[in-house]
Design a protein around this motif. Structure first.
Motif, PDB file in Angstrom:
ATOM      1  N   ALA B  11      36.144  35.300  23.803  1.00 45.29           N
ATOM      2  CA  ALA B  11      36.773  35.372  22.476  1.00 45.29           C
ATOM      3  C   ALA B  11      37.024  33.993  21.887  1.00 45.29           C
ATOM      4  N   THR B  13      37.131  31.057  19.535  1.00 41.56           N
ATOM      5  CA  THR B  13      37.106  30.979  18.084  1.00 41.56           C
ATOM      6  C   THR B  13      37.479  29.575  17.655  1.00 41.56           C
ATOM      7  N   GLN B  24      34.722  34.564  17.907  1.00 42.08           N
ATOM      8  CA  GLN B  24      34.815  35.459  19.061  1.00 42.08           C
ATOM      9  C   GLN B  24      33.575  35.381  19.960  1.00 42.08           C
ATOM     10  N   TYR B  26      31.594  35.279  23.272  1.00 39.69           N
ATOM     11  CA  TYR B  26      31.671  35.668  24.682  1.00 39.69           C
ATOM     12  C   TYR B  26      30.384  35.236  25.348  1.00 39.69           C
ATOM     13  N   GLY B  61      40.954  31.888  22.198  1.00 39.66           N
ATOM     14  CA  GLY B  61      40.018  32.280  23.235  1.00 39.66           C
ATOM     15  C   GLY B  61      40.140  31.387  24.458  1.00 39.66           C
ATOM     16  N   ARG B 229      28.486  33.512  15.943  1.00 40.07           N
ATOM     17  CA  ARG B 229      28.562  34.621  16.905  1.00 40.07           C
ATOM     18  C   ARG B 229      27.312  34.664  17.760  1.00 40.07           C
TER      19      ARG B 229
END
Lengths: 219, 272
Positions: B11, B13, B24, B26, B61, B229
């Motif tokens: 997560a 950011t 976010q 991962y 995060g 992302r």
């Protein structure tokens, strides 16, 4: 009254003896200026707005007023606020303070030329801030500002002559004493000028040697 | 995979003045894996790398390196605790990074560049640090360049010194930021060989690149990033051959088209 070479030669030993005072003071001043200038540069790089604003005021004062006045302030004004310094200490403090500002200003200029990437690489490797300054930034900075430091050293050497006005018995004051005893200002002033000239030529030459040596060891 | 990943990003950011750079994110990277991170410029790839070394502080995060939280940790009580610079510095050697511009120290020789961080950061005795430095530089083909200063080295040689400098810290993970972009095109093969040799000794790597061909050749897995992302990730071959995400498909088409224009001789080798 004409110029007499043998009189000049006869007073040179006394002037050279007095030059030891100027050299000693100049060395102390340069060491102090380097240490304080480096410290000031590091403090300024922390970018604390209030601190830097204060420093900016001090810098503009030092740059905008004659060194002679700064020396007078250290010797005649500071006692009024309880800081009674001997002539040498007052003089050394005033010139070192003045020189510190110029050292710091040139370091700040040099700092802008050091690639941020190097500092990021150092940070990423885990070097703590003091190690980054000591091992990465300062070694490069000093090499870069050698010419400026040499110039500053010659200014400091000349500046020590100003201390004659606050009773430090240096080359100039010795020359004045000889002149007033012998009524021969011509030879004595030429003699003292020569002494300063020789000191500064030695500094410039050794500076040039140092510069070329550093140039081979740098990017 | 059940083992703790070498790198776990969750997560993550990051905003720059309100503009979102990482949204976010991962990502898990397991031991011995080479993951290529691809995506158009400005997609956040480099920002992610900078966050992983804490040169940029993510706003939210978590990052875990070899099971240890970096920069910020969640305490059992559910409170987020920020680590001190000292704590972060202690973990930093675990993450080696090779910058696009290499960022060697110009006032030190190649060997000294590799030795100095070992003695200063890890407190290794100098003799041992020198031994390790010489061993690494020799392995990277720089045995005869150790006493040179960076300005007397070629781009590829500087990069290998930078790699040695990072490897000398015994990192759990190596990050590469656009390893091919600052080099002449003919050196790309050389970089590939170096990364492969690192893979052979089991090094875990995350490589940011915009060169799809390079990614396909070097990586086990590819992660595609766009607008902060990670949109798609998977085995390198699948990503190139059968991209699902339309934006990835566009990106691949675009890059392939450019590639055919620029140097028609280069083809992507997905057979390995």
């Amino acid at each position: 009254m004409g110029f007499k070479l043998d009189f000049l030669l006869s007073i040179l030993p006394r002037l050279i003896g007095a030059a030891a005072v100027n050299i000693r003071l100049a060395v102390i001043i340069m060491l102090l200026a380097l240490a304080l200038g480096t410290a000031l540069t590091i403090v300024r790089s922390l970018k604390v707005a209030a601190v830097n604003a204060c420093i900016a005021v001090v810098i503009s004062f030092v740059r905008g007023t004659p060194l002679l006045i700064q020396i007078f302030i250290a010797y005649y004004v500071l006692p009024a606020v309880g800081l009674d310094l001997s002539p040498e200490v007052a003089g050394v403090s005033a010139i070192a303070f003045n020189s510190m500002v110029f050292v710091s200003e040139s370091m700040r200029g040099g700092l802008a030329t050091i690639d941020v990437g190097q500092i990021e690489a150092s940070t990423a490797l885990g070097l703590p801030p003091h190690a980054i300054w000591l091992r990465v930034v300062l070694p490069q900075l000093f090499r870069r500002i050698v010419p400026v430091l040499i110039n500053e050293a010659t200014i400091v050497v000349k500046g020590t002559a100003l201390l004659s006005v606050i009773t430090v018995v240096d080359v100039l004051r010795t020359a004045q004493q000889i002149a007033s005893a012998s009524y021969r200002p011509f030879e004595t002033m030429i003699g003292s000028a020569l002494v300063f000239l020789v000191i500064n030529l030695v500094i410039s030459l050794s500076g040039r040697v140092a510069e070329s040596r550093f140039a081979t060891a740098r990017a | 995979m059940s083992a703790t990943p070498v790198l776990r990003v969750s997560a993550l950011t990051k905003r720059f003045h309100g503009v979102i750079a990482l949204d976010q994110v991962y990502l898990d990277v397991h031991a011995g894996e080479i993951v290529a991170l691809i995506g158009p410029s400005g997609c956040g790839k480099s920002t992610l790398l900078r966050c992983l070394t804490w040169l940029e502080q993510p706003d939210d995060g978590f990052i875990e390196v070899a099971g240890k939280p970096l920069g910020r940790e969640l305490t059992p009580g559910g409170v987020v605790r920020h680590q001190s610079r000292r704590q972060i510095d202690a973990l930093r050697p675990q993450v080696g990074i090779v910058f696009q511009q290499f960022n060697l120290w110009p006032h030190m020789t190649a060997l000294e560049n590799v030795v100095r961080p070992q003695t200063v950061v890890l407190g290794r005795p100098r003799a041992e640090a020198i031994r390790r430095g010489e061993e690494l530089l020799t392995r990277l083909g720089l045995a005869d360049r150790m006493d040179r200063h960076p300005h007397a080295l070629s781009g590829g040689q500087k990069q290998r010194v930078a790699i040695a400098r990072a490897l000398a810290m015994d990192p759990a993970l190596m990050l590469f930021d656009e390893p091919t972009s600052a080099l002449d095109p003919e050196l790309v093969g050389e970089v590939l060989a170096v990364l492969r040799s690192l893979a052979e000794i089991g090094m875990t790597m995350l490589v940011v690149t915009h060169e799809i061909g390079f990614a396909a050749n070097v990586a086990d897995r590819i992660a595609f990033m766009d607008q902060g992302r990670i949109l798609e990730e998977g085995p390198a071959r699948d990503i190139i051959a059968a991209p699902k995400e339309p934006r990835l498909r566009n990106f691949i088409d675009l890059v392939m088209a450019n590639r055919r224009h620029d140097n028609p001789g280069t083809t992507i080798d997905t057979t390995e």
